[in-house]
Motif scaffolding. Structure first.
Motif, PDB file in Angstrom:
ATOM      1  N   GLY A   1     -11.088 -15.216  -3.486  1.00  0.00           N
ATOM      2  CA  GLY A   1      -9.759 -14.738  -3.858  1.00  0.00           C
ATOM      3  C   GLY A   1      -8.637 -15.299  -3.015  1.00  0.00           C
ATOM      4  N   GLU A   2      -8.835 -15.340  -1.688  1.00  0.00           N
ATOM      5  CA  GLU A   2      -7.771 -15.822  -0.811  1.00  0.00           C
ATOM      6  C   GLU A   2      -7.447 -17.290  -1.100  1.00  0.00           C
ATOM      7  N   SER A   3      -8.450 -18.071  -1.491  1.00  0.00           N
ATOM      8  CA  SER A   3      -8.183 -19.482  -1.825  1.00  0.00           C
ATOM      9  C   SER A   3      -7.502 -19.593  -3.178  1.00  0.00           C
ATOM     10  N   ILE A   4      -7.951 -18.776  -4.138  1.00  0.00           N
ATOM     11  CA  ILE A   4      -7.361 -18.823  -5.483  1.00  0.00           C
ATOM     12  C   ILE A   4      -5.874 -18.490  -5.425  1.00  0.00           C
ATOM     13  N   LEU A   5      -5.519 -17.474  -4.633  1.00  0.00           N
ATOM     14  CA  LEU A   5      -4.103 -17.077  -4.596  1.00  0.00           C
ATOM     15  C   LEU A   5      -3.246 -18.089  -3.840  1.00  0.00           C
ATOM     16  N   LYS A   6      -3.834 -18.758  -2.838  1.00  0.00           N
ATOM     17  CA  LYS A   6      -3.057 -19.771  -2.109  1.00  0.00           C
ATOM     18  C   LYS A   6      -2.708 -20.955  -3.002  1.00  0.00           C
ATOM     19  N   CYS A   7      -3.536 -21.187  -4.023  1.00  0.00           N
ATOM     20  CA  CYS A   7      -3.299 -22.321  -4.929  1.00  0.00           C
ATOM     21  C   CYS A   7      -2.760 -21.888  -6.284  1.00  0.00           C
ATOM     22  N   CYS A   8      -2.535 -20.595  -6.495  1.00  0.00           N
ATOM     23  CA  CYS A   8      -2.074 -20.110  -7.812  1.00  0.00           C
ATOM     24  C   CYS A   8      -2.868 -20.794  -8.925  1.00  0.00           C
ATOM     25  N   VAL A   9      -4.185 -20.618  -8.878  1.00  0.00           N
ATOM     26  CA  VAL A   9      -5.059 -21.420  -9.738  1.00  0.00           C
ATOM     27  C   VAL A   9      -4.794 -21.198 -11.227  1.00  0.00           C
ATOM     28  N   ALA A  10      -4.608 -19.939 -11.655  1.00  0.00           N
ATOM     29  CA  ALA A  10      -4.396 -19.699 -13.093  1.00  0.00           C
ATOM     30  C   ALA A  10      -3.113 -20.383 -13.567  1.00  0.00           C
ATOM     31  N   HIS A  11      -2.051 -20.251 -12.778  1.00  0.00           N
ATOM     32  CA  HIS A  11      -0.771 -20.877 -13.157  1.00  0.00           C
ATOM     33  C   HIS A  11      -0.857 -22.398 -13.086  1.00  0.00           C
TER      34      HIS A  11
END
Lengths: 309, 309
Positions: free
Chosen positions: B221-231
């Motif tokens: 999760g912490e990596s996904i949010l740092k990269c705004c993966v969905a957006h």
């Protein structure tokens, strides 16, 4: 590289009576932040200090002077991001600490997590030596008046309660070319208990990437997060737009699609500045070449010497 | 238009012993979601129902069977987004409700806010008629074992504790061409109290836009949010990439930059499917033309009839 810092003091329907206080506050914040940069300090320390300066200032909706939720309480949130490695620290639902941005910075350096909320954020902060303050010590007279007005206006506009807008933010590049962004807010006057806005959400309120630039946003939080405004600006810059064009495009798209207003401050990795707001006003200031450039109305740029008070 | 639904059941180091349960669970979830779509229901109702099905299933880290924080408690979060108007509903720090995704859906329809956390989310849910359950009724044996293991492993890997991964998500397009996305999770085993991950953060765990497509992510999760993966995936599709390429690029970039793994499921507005994970395994399934396509290992696509159990 030549260090730069830019700050905003919130976008919205700022009444005449609050203009001077906000302009003095953003100028003071860039002075505090620039002092750190010019003595070789890091962008992270600089944006934290600039935001702490505005959290202390009752003219801004962050820290002391935060707006109140529907129960009359302060619930604050803040985020900070390091463009070098994308490290993030953020907190939300903070009720009894003076400087949410400093706790967020500690989350960035000391926690395996990026965002802590409520009881867990308090446990973390106490463990790291932060001291609580009585929640009522964070409440200003202006915030009480704003809550009274919001009880009449909330639901009709969801934003723009005169006098109570003012999420604060800062974006800096230090002499090593590292970018950091910090954003802090009390949210929206009359908000529900437990409401979390765009500020602690990475890509909405805050984004920093040394390979592209940095952005801090302000305005109608629910609209900003639905459009991931900070990340949209970063993506525009990554695709070749300059900071000003990228900022203008992303804010205009949000306002067109969701019929709410916002503003943002942006630095590109090469130090280009972007300032744009679809709101009526947004206080902003930046330091470049020992001068402070600042403004609050559309198409307004004032200049003063860095050392002139 | 031909409706489609795709779900994931979490990415990570899924042990052999859990593969069958997860595959049965994702197939059941798409059946439940597709039934709504094929009888003319909305994408929003479909993704909620698919996620509810997985929240009920102890094979997934969401609702019952959620992993436990360092204090041995369940703290869940969920988000849902409507691609038509970008409406968002999300909740975090939920301890004693069975279906966080249903509360999130109610935030979307009934709150002026997008994200509610902790006490405030509970106040909202009770006000809307949701009933609490005893927190311990959400704890599975598997989650207890996972916490024990995480106490040894946490801090070394921050993810991939065998058997306890499994954020769940669903993306659907209904017969009117509207897109919705829902994501729900118990987070990370052994996490700090108050830790908020990527799932409730719009643009990280969830994004939907009828003009482009929809994405649900899972992983660190912490990596996904740092990269705004969905957006990031949405922006790639907006720039002309197909769903599969967009998904692959964004996940690979995150893994390369932050050295952590994730996965995502994506639908473009025209119904192209994207499935990609840098983790060892990710359970996924989708329905198209009365067939269920599904898998859990890399380069694996199994097929079964929609009505075959």
């Amino acid at each position: 590289m030549q260090p730069i810092i830019i700050v905003h003091g919130g976008a919205g329907d700022i009444p005449e009576s609050r203009i001077n206080g906000k302009l003095e506050g953003v100028k003071e914040a860039v002075r505090v932040g620039y002092k750190i940069l010019s003595s070789g300090g890091s962008a992270l320390d600089s944006v934290e200090a600039a935001v702490v300066s505005m959290e202390n200032d009752e003219y801004f909706n962050a820290g002391y002077g935060s707006v109140l939720n529907v129960r009359g309480e302060v619930e604050m949130e803040a985020s900070i991001m390091c463009g070098k490695n994308l490290d993030v620290g953020a907190v939300t639902l903070i009720r009894d600490f003076k400087h949410p941005i400093s706790i967020a910075h500690k989350v960035l350096t000391d926690s395996p997590h990026s965002l802590l909320g409520g009881e867990g954020a308090k446990i973390f902060a106490l463990d790291k030596g932060f001291e609580t303050v009585p929640p009522e010590s964070l409440i200003s007279e202006n915030a009480k008046h704003a809550l009274e007005s919001s009880k009449n206006e909330f639901g009709r506009t969801e934003i723009g309660i005169k006098g109570d807008v003012g999420t604060v933010g800062a974006v800096a590049i230090d002499s090593n070319g590292h970018i950091a962004v910090a954003t802090s807010t009390g949210g929206m006057s009359g908000k529900a208990v437990g409401r979390i806005g765009d500020t602690p959400q990475i890509g909405s309120g805050t984004y920093a990437d040394d390979q592209v630039g940095g952005v801090s946003t302000t305005g109608h939080g629910e609209s900003i997060l639905k459009c991931c405004v900070a990340h949209s600006i970063i993506k525009y810059m990554g695709g070749g737009k300059d900071a000003s064009t990228a900022t203008t495009l992303a804010i205009q798209e949000m306002t067109k699609r969701l019929n709410n207003t916002a503003g943002a401050i942006t630095l590109s990795k090469s130090g280009d500045v972007g300032v744009y707001f679809s709101s009526n006003r947004m206080a902003w200031a930046y330091v470049k070449n020992n001068k402070i450039y600042y403004g609050i109305d559309h198409d307004q740029t004032l200049v003063t010497d860095l050392n002139e008070k």
